[in-house]
Design a protein around this motif. Structure first.
Motif, PDB file in Angstrom:
ATOM      1  N   MET A  12      -5.377  13.222  -4.165  1.00 37.34           N
ATOM      2  CA  MET A  12      -5.762  12.806  -2.813  1.00 37.34           C
ATOM      3  C   MET A  12      -6.179  13.996  -1.956  1.00 37.34           C
ATOM      4  SD  MET A  12      -5.560   9.549  -2.955  1.00 37.34           S
ATOM      5  CE  MET A  12      -4.787   8.285  -4.007  1.00 37.34           C
TER       6      MET A  12
ATOM      7  N   LYS B  63       0.867  -1.185   0.000  1.00 34.62           N
ATOM      8  CA  LYS B  63       0.000   0.000   0.000  1.00 34.62           C
ATOM      9  C   LYS B  63       0.898   1.228   0.000  1.00 34.62           C
ATOM     10  CE  LYS B  63      -4.078  -1.837   2.374  1.00 34.62           C
ATOM     11  NZ  LYS B  63      -5.013  -1.625   3.510  1.00 34.62           N
TER      12      LYS B  63
ATOM     13  N   ASP C  78      -8.956  15.035  -1.159  1.00 31.78           N
ATOM     14  CA  ASP C  78     -10.139  14.810  -0.332  1.00 31.78           C
ATOM     15  C   ASP C  78      -9.815  14.128   0.996  1.00 31.78           C
ATOM     16  OD1 ASP C  78      -9.444  12.588  -1.996  1.00 31.78           O
ATOM     17  OD2 ASP C  78     -11.304  11.594  -1.406  1.00 31.78           O
ATOM     18  N   LEU C  79      -8.574  13.708   1.190  1.00 28.84           N
ATOM     19  CA  LEU C  79      -8.187  13.032   2.430  1.00 28.84           C
ATOM     20  C   LEU C  79      -7.847  14.070   3.495  1.00 28.84           C
ATOM     21  CD1 LEU C  79      -5.925  10.180   0.980  1.00 28.84           C
ATOM     22  CD2 LEU C  79      -8.379  10.123   1.491  1.00 28.84           C
TER      23      LEU C  79
ATOM     24  N   TRP D  91      -3.713   0.788  -3.677  1.00 30.88           N
ATOM     25  CA  TRP D  91      -3.307   0.997  -5.075  1.00 30.88           C
ATOM     26  C   TRP D  91      -4.522   1.116  -5.994  1.00 30.88           C
ATOM     27  CZ3 TRP D  91       1.031   2.955  -6.175  1.00 30.88           C
ATOM     28  CH2 TRP D  91       2.200   2.624  -5.487  1.00 30.88           C
ATOM     29  N   GLU D  92      -5.630   0.454  -5.618  1.00 33.15           N
ATOM     30  CA  GLU D  92      -6.817   0.545  -6.470  1.00 33.15           C
ATOM     31  C   GLU D  92      -7.336   1.977  -6.548  1.00 33.15           C
ATOM     32  OE1 GLU D  92      -8.051  -0.778  -2.293  1.00 33.15           O
ATOM     33  OE2 GLU D  92      -6.482  -1.291  -3.747  1.00 33.15           O
ATOM     34  N   THR D  93      -7.174   2.744  -5.467  1.00 29.12           N
ATOM     35  CA  THR D  93      -7.585   4.153  -5.481  1.00 29.12           C
ATOM     36  C   THR D  93      -6.704   4.951  -6.433  1.00 29.12           C
ATOM     37  OG1 THR D  93      -8.302   3.974  -3.177  1.00 29.12           O
ATOM     38  CG2 THR D  93      -7.978   6.196  -4.051  1.00 29.12           C
ATOM     39  N   VAL D  94      -5.410   4.681  -6.425  1.00 31.16           N
ATOM     40  CA  VAL D  94      -4.488   5.367  -7.332  1.00 31.16           C
ATOM     41  C   VAL D  94      -4.839   5.045  -8.776  1.00 31.16           C
ATOM     42  CG1 VAL D  94      -2.076   5.663  -7.988  1.00 31.16           C
ATOM     43  CG2 VAL D  94      -2.674   5.284  -5.583  1.00 31.16           C
TER      44      VAL D  94
ATOM     45  N   ASP E 149      -7.690   4.026 -10.000  1.00 30.21           N
ATOM     46  CA  ASP E 149      -8.994   4.601 -10.344  1.00 30.21           C
ATOM     47  C   ASP E 149      -8.898   6.092 -10.638  1.00 30.21           C
ATOM     48  OD1 ASP E 149     -11.980   4.357 -10.463  1.00 30.21           O
ATOM     49  OD2 ASP E 149     -11.847   5.757  -8.773  1.00 30.21           O
ATOM     50  N   ARG E 150      -8.007   6.804  -9.937  1.00 31.93           N
ATOM     51  CA  ARG E 150      -7.895   8.264 -10.131  1.00 31.93           C
ATOM     52  C   ARG E 150      -6.889   8.625 -11.219  1.00 31.93           C
ATOM     53  NH1 ARG E 150      -8.905  10.698  -3.964  1.00 31.93           N
ATOM     54  NH2 ARG E 150     -10.691   9.326  -3.560  1.00 31.93           N
TER      55      ARG E 150
ATOM     56  N   VAL F 287      -2.998   4.636   1.468  1.00 26.03           N
ATOM     57  CA  VAL F 287      -4.189   4.361   0.657  1.00 26.03           C
ATOM     58  C   VAL F 287      -3.983   3.022  -0.060  1.00 26.03           C
ATOM     59  CG1 VAL F 287      -4.735   6.802   0.331  1.00 26.03           C
ATOM     60  CG2 VAL F 287      -3.290   5.616  -1.349  1.00 26.03           C
TER      61      VAL F 287
END
Length: 340
Positions: free
Chosen positions: A253, A230, A255-256, A265-268, A270-271, A263
Motif C-alpha cells: 500500500m 473493509k 502508493d497511498l 479487500w479486493e485491492t488486497v 489483487d496485490r 481500503v
C-alpha cells in the motif's frame, strides 16, 4: 562549557570593582540556578507540522495521549515535566518495556478519551497529541480550542495534515520520529539526549537492514490493523511503511499518500501479499484477527494466508514511537526466515 581558572585575588578584585559600580554580582548558587533554568538556551524556535513555535522556557506540566507519544517523552527522560498521560488499557504489557519506570513515576490520568476538561483539571501547560491521536474536530478537542484556554499543543509529526483534506503525512515515518525527538530535545533542553537516541535508533535500523531480504527476494507485505467489511491499513506515511520497507518487505500500500487508511479487500486480493503483519491491540486481539484472515473466503487464495505467513507486532511497535527500530529488527528476522 568549562570555566577558565583564574587567580583568587583577581576574581575578588573584579567582584569588588563591579560592586562599586552598582552591578549585581551573581553568587555561585545563583549561577547554578540560572543553569538549571536553562538561561542561555531559551528562547528556542521549532517547526511543528508547518507551524513555527517559540518557547521561552520548558513546559512543566505536559499531558500526553496514547502509548507511542507517552513513550517518546519517557525515552527522553522527561517524566518530571509531565502532569500525566491518557491511554486505554488495551496497549499491552507496560511493565516490561524499556521505559517502564516512566509509567511508574507518571500519573495515568484517564483510560478513556482525552478532552479539554481533563487537561484543564491536570493544569496542563502543553498537550502532546496528534490528529486522530487525541485531536479531532468531531470531539471538539483541537489545538485551536486549547489555545483559547491558554494551553499549548505539540502535534505528533506522523499525524501532520498535508493539505489534501484530512490526509496525514508530510515526511517518512522514521523521519517523523527523529523530528519529534529533536524538536522535543530543543524544547526541553535535552538536545544531547535526543541526538543520542536518534544515533542509536539509526544504528539499530542499519543493522536490521544489513540482514534483511533485498531485491527480488523482498516479499510483498500487507499491514492489517482491523476491520471486517473493509480493512484499516497503513499508507506511506504511517509507521508500518518504514517498518516494512526497512525490514526488507515490499509494502503493497505504499502508493497511498496518507497514514492510516481504509481500503477494499479486493485491492488486497489483487496485490496478493506474501506476508501479513497484524497490529495487535484492542479487544479483538491478534489471535482473533488471525482466525478471521484464515477463514475469510475472499482471502483463501492470497499467498500469505495459504502459506500461513502471518506476523504479529504490537500497536506501540507500529505507531510512531521509540519502539519502531526494534520492530524493524524483529520483522526483518522473520522476513529473512520465510524467504530463505
Amino acid at each position: 562549557m568549562p570555566e577558565l581558572a583564574r587567580p583568587a585575588a583577581f576574581a575578588l578584585a573584579a567582584a569588588l570593582l563591579l560592586t562599586g559600580c552598582g552591578a549585581d554580582v551573581p553568587t555561585r548558587q545563583e549561577e547554578k540556578t540560572a543553569a538549571r533554568n536553562g538561561n542561555g538556551h531559551y528562547p528556542v524556535t521549532i517547526e511543528n507540522c508547518g507551524e513555527s513555535k517559540t518557547y521561552d522556557k520548558a513546559p512543566q506540566r505536559v499531558v500526553t495521549n496514547d502509548v507511542g507519544i507517552t513513550e517518546i517523552m519517557f525515552a527522553l527522560g522527561l517524566e518530571d515535566h509531565m502532569a500525566g498521560y491518557v491511554m486505554p488499557e488495551d496497549k499491552g504489557d507496560l511493565t516490561t518495556v524499556p521505559w517502564k519506570d516512566g509509567y511508574r513515576k507518571t500519573k495515568w490520568l484517564s483510560k478513556g478519551r482525552i478532552n479539554k476538561e481533563l487537561v484543564i483539571e491536570a493544569r496542563a501547560d502543553l498537550v502532546f497529541a496528534g490528529w486522530n491521536y487525541g485531536f479531532s474536530e468531531g470531539d471538539g478537542f483541537t489545538p485551536a480550542e486549547l489555545r483559547r484556554v491558554g494551553i499549548d499543543s505539540y502535534l505528533l509529526s506522523e499525524s501532520c495534515r498535508n493539505g489534501r483534506g484530512k490526509a496525514r503525512g508530510v515526511m517518512a515515518p522514521l523521519d517523523a520520529l527523529y523530528t519529534d525527538l529533536r524538536n522535543l530535545g530543543r524544547i526541553f533542553d535535552v538536545e544531547d539526549r535526543a541526538e543520542s537516541l536518534v544515533a542509536a535508533f539509526r544504528k539499530q535500523v542499519t543493522e536490521a537492514r544489513a540482514g534483511a531480504p533485498k531485491g527480488a527476494d523482498r516479499p510483498r507485505v500487507f499491514l492489517y490493523d482491523d476491520g471486517r467489511d473493509k480493512p484499516l491499513t497503513s499508507g506511506a506515511y504511517a509507521g508500518p511503511h518504514d517498518i516494512i520497507t526497512k525490514a526488507g518487505g515490499d509494502h503493497i500500500m505504499k502508493d497511498l499518500q496518507d497514514s492510516w487508511v481504509t481500503v477494499g479487500w479486493e485491492t488486497v486480493v489483487d496485490r496478493d501479499p506474501e506476508v501479513i503483519v497484524i497490529n495487535d491491540y484492542s479487544d479483538t486481539g491478534a489471535e482473533q484477527k488471525k482466525k478471521f484472515l484464515k477463514s475469510y473466503p475472499p482471502l483463501a487464495d492470497v499467498s500469505a494466508v495459504k502459506n500461513d505467513r502471518i506476523f504479529v507486532l504490537d500497536y506501540a511497535d507500529l505507531v510512531e514511537s521509540p519502539r519502531n527500530p526494534a520492530a524493524i529488527g524483529s520483522l526483518a528476522a522473520y522476513l529473512k526466515k520465510v524467504t530463505s
